[in-house]
Scaffold this motif. Structure first.
Motif, short mmCIF file in Angstrom:
data_model
loop_
_atom_site.label_atom_id
_atom_site.label_comp_id
_atom_site.label_asym_id
_atom_site.label_seq_id
_atom_site.Cartn_x
_atom_site.Cartn_y
_atom_site.Cartn_z
N THR A 40 -3.61 -4.11 -13.85
CA THR A 40 -3.63 -5.55 -13.19
C THR A 40 -2.63 -5.87 -12.32
OG1 THR A 40 -5.01 -6.48 -15.32
CG2 THR A 40 -3.82 -7.96 -13.60
N THR A 41 -2.74 -6.21 -11.24
CA THR A 41 -1.56 -6.26 -10.24
C THR A 41 -1.11 -7.92 -10.23
OG1 THR A 41 -3.27 -7.35 -8.39
CG2 THR A 41 -2.52 -4.86 -8.69
N TRP A 42 0.03 -7.94 -9.43
CA TRP A 42 0.83 -9.16 -9.67
C TRP A 42 -0.06 -10.34 -8.98
CZ3 TRP A 42 1.28 -5.70 -5.87
CH2 TRP A 42 1.32 -6.23 -4.51
N PHE A 92 -4.26 7.23 -6.58
CA PHE A 92 -4.13 5.84 -6.29
C PHE A 92 -5.10 5.41 -5.32
CE2 PHE A 92 -1.39 2.67 -3.62
CZ PHE A 92 -2.28 1.61 -4.00
N ASN A 93 -6.35 5.04 -5.87
CA ASN A 93 -7.28 4.41 -5.46
C ASN A 93 -6.98 3.09 -4.55
OD1 ASN A 93 -9.90 6.22 -5.83
ND2 ASN A 93 -9.06 5.79 -7.90
N LEU A 104 -10.31 -9.76 -4.67
CA LEU A 104 -9.52 -10.59 -3.68
C LEU A 104 -10.01 -10.24 -2.36
CD1 LEU A 104 -5.74 -10.48 -4.58
CD2 LEU A 104 -7.29 -12.10 -5.43
N LEU A 105 -9.76 -11.52 -1.36
CA LEU A 105 -10.30 -11.26 -0.03
C LEU A 105 -9.47 -9.99 0.73
CD1 LEU A 105 -11.81 -12.00 2.46
CD2 LEU A 105 -10.23 -13.88 3.01
N ALA A 106 -8.26 -9.95 0.49
CA ALA A 106 -7.60 -8.81 1.01
C ALA A 106 -7.67 -7.48 0.30
CB ALA A 106 -5.91 -9.28 0.89
N THR A 107 -7.85 -6.41 1.04
CA THR A 107 -7.86 -5.19 0.56
C THR A 107 -6.63 -4.25 0.58
OG1 THR A 107 -9.00 -4.42 2.55
CG2 THR A 107 -10.35 -5.11 0.67
N TYR A 108 -6.76 -3.40 1.68
CA TYR A 108 -5.69 -2.47 2.00
C TYR A 108 -5.51 -2.33 3.64
CZ TYR A 108 -8.92 0.97 3.21
OH TYR A 108 -9.91 1.92 3.66
N HIS A 109 -4.18 -1.84 3.99
CA HIS A 109 -4.00 -1.53 5.36
C HIS A 109 -2.86 -0.53 5.37
CE1 HIS A 109 -0.12 -3.76 5.96
NE2 HIS A 109 -0.70 -4.75 5.39
N SER A 110 -2.78 0.24 6.73
CA SER A 110 -1.92 1.45 6.79
C SER A 110 -0.47 1.04 6.35
CB SER A 110 -2.14 1.84 8.32
OG SER A 110 -3.30 2.27 8.54
N GLY A 111 -0.03 -0.07 6.37
CA GLY A 111 1.23 -0.24 6.12
C GLY A 111 1.43 -1.27 4.76
N LYS A 112 0.63 -1.06 3.89
CA LYS A 112 0.64 -2.13 2.49
C LYS A 112 1.54 -1.43 1.35
CE LYS A 112 -2.01 -5.70 0.46
NZ LYS A 112 -2.08 -5.49 -0.89
N THR A 113 2.65 -1.23 1.91
CA THR A 113 3.58 -0.37 0.90
C THR A 113 3.87 -1.23 -0.43
OG1 THR A 113 5.49 -0.85 2.22
CG2 THR A 113 4.55 1.32 2.36
N GLU A 114 3.67 -2.29 -0.39
CA GLU A 114 3.94 -3.26 -1.61
C GLU A 114 3.00 -2.81 -2.84
OE1 GLU A 114 1.92 -6.30 1.06
OE2 GLU A 114 3.26 -4.46 1.34
N ASP A 115 1.90 -2.35 -2.23
CA ASP A 115 0.84 -1.85 -3.35
C ASP A 115 1.46 -0.53 -4.24
OD1 ASP A 115 -0.54 -4.02 -3.40
OD2 ASP A 115 -2.59 -2.93 -2.46
N ASP A 117 4.46 0.47 -4.11
CA ASP A 117 5.60 0.22 -4.72
C ASP A 117 5.46 -0.38 -6.05
OD1 ASP A 117 8.52 0.04 -4.87
OD2 ASP A 117 8.15 -2.02 -5.18
N PHE A 118 4.33 -1.12 -6.36
CA PHE A 118 3.86 -1.67 -7.50
C PHE A 118 3.23 -0.34 -8.45
CE2 PHE A 118 0.40 -3.09 -10.21
CZ PHE A 118 0.89 -3.94 -11.00
N VAL A 119 2.40 0.57 -7.87
CA VAL A 119 1.96 1.66 -8.36
C VAL A 119 3.02 2.52 -8.92
CG1 VAL A 119 0.57 3.68 -8.46
CG2 VAL A 119 -0.42 1.51 -7.52
N VAL A 120 4.00 2.82 -8.13
CA VAL A 120 5.15 3.83 -8.64
C VAL A 120 5.84 3.07 -9.81
CG1 VAL A 120 7.47 4.65 -7.77
CG2 VAL A 120 5.24 4.86 -6.34
N ASN A 121 6.29 1.89 -9.68
CA ASN A 121 7.06 1.38 -10.57
C ASN A 121 6.18 1.32 -12.15
OD1 ASN A 121 9.19 0.75 -9.19
ND2 ASN A 121 8.49 -0.92 -8.31
N HIS A 122 4.73 0.80 -11.85
CA HIS A 122 3.84 1.00 -13.27
C HIS A 122 3.92 2.18 -13.64
CE1 HIS A 122 0.47 0.31 -15.54
NE2 HIS A 122 0.09 1.63 -15.23
N LEU A 123 3.88 3.55 -13.05
CA LEU A 123 4.04 4.81 -13.62
C LEU A 123 5.27 5.01 -14.17
CD1 LEU A 123 2.20 6.63 -10.49
CD2 LEU A 123 1.14 6.38 -12.79
#
Length: 327
Positions: A40-42, A92-93, A104-115, A117-123
């Protein structure tokens, strides 16, 4: 680092860029037996992580390209090969790409590194790995390179480096390249799923006032960016998105071993996507430009046992430059 010599030398039909690009997704049978973990994301959404574990203390985080997933042939093949070399992997899908639409309405894009970073920190927080290396393909490679440069000052010492394959690091010029006739088929293939996703979002979120006529007529990435990426992610324009999402400006900030492999014949890439100057001036960023390989292809022949150049190259860089001993 000096630009690396490449030893990729395919047989004759695989010297055709389009043939090499299409052969892997159409004819390779790679599958991987994953164990899925949903986190679950922030922002009250979810991300699906697909693990393939062999009991290693070293993990490789794999990131697919535009409209790909953990089922993409290049991801499954890389995961299987790294498992055989004694490494755990996790794919990471990106949001909306795991087979189930995100919330959410928002999915992903080429520069969305906050996702990322969240995955890396979770791991790092939830798994007991000594090292994490990141391997990204195409859009996932842009995320990898941008992340390693953008978050350089806060990255854990456990993040040892990265490898990026077939990456449009300069989005503005790469989109000009994609608009050419040689890439018309690829654009049509991408748009089949992308337009359907945008339509589904408009149905789920009535407040998103989508101009469906413009969506149906869209023939360029810029058209979809006008309709979705710009308004949903808060960019001022497609040009603003291209500038802020491209990995190229971050290459000089990368402070741990990182490799970019972009084939010279990749029809998706512009000349600006071959950062020779940045590689020569860096002590950590390596660039390899094989003459052939297409886009995320790098297939050598019709013999499956001879079609592991890319997987072997990834493993060799991890062993030689990230200094993880492989079996």
């Amino acid at each position: 680092m000096p630009i690396l010599e490449s030893d990729f030398s395919p047989t004759l039909p695989f010297k055709n860029s389009h043939f090499n690009t299409m052969y892997r997704p159409l004819f390779m049978k790679d599958v991987c037996n994953y164990q899925r973990k949903r986190i679950t994301t922030w922002d009250a959404d979810f991300i699906d992580l697909d693990f393939s574990q062999v009991g290693s203390k070293n993990l490789v985080l794999l990131i697919h390209g535009l409209e790909g997933s953990s089922e993409s042939k290049y991801i499954a093949s890389t995961s299987n090969h790294l498992n055989k070399k004694g490494l755990d992997t996790v794919c990471f899908n990106l949001r909306s790409c795991s087979g189930e639409d995100n919330l959410l309405l928002a999915t992903y894009h080429s520069g969305k590194t906050e996702d990322l970073d969240f995955v890396v920190n979770h791991l790092l927080e939830n798994y007991n790995y000594d090292t994490v290396s990141i391997v990204g393909f195409s859009l996932g490679g842009n995320l990898t390179l941008k992340y390693l440069g953008e978050y350089e000052q806060t990255l854990s010492t456990k993040i040892k480096g990265g490898i990026a394959i077939s990456v449009p690091i300069d989005i503005a010029s790469a989109e000009v390249e994609m608009e050419k006739l040689k890439n018309k088929l690829y654009i049509e293939l991408f748009f089949k799923t992308m337009k359907n996703k945008v339509l589904e979002k408009a149905h789920k979120f009535p407040e998103y006032n989508l101009d469906k006529d413009k969506l149906f007529k869209a023939t360029k990435f810029k058209h979809l960016e006008h309709l979705y990426t710009v308004p949903i992610f808060g960019f001022k324009s497609p040009e603003d998105y291209w500038e802020k999402a491209s990995a190229k400006p971050y290459l000089s900030k990368i402070d741990r071993p990182t490799l970019l492999i972009n084939a010279k014949d990749d029809t998706f890439l512009s000349e600006e996507c071959y950062p020779r100057k940045e590689a020569i001036q860096s002590t950590n960023f390596h660039l390899e430009i094989p003459d052939y390989g297409g886009h995320c292809g790098f297939m050598s022949s019709f013999k499956p046992q001879e079609n592991k150049w890319l997987e072997l190259r990834i493993a060799r860089f991890i062993e030689e430059n990230i200094h993880i001993e492989l079996s």
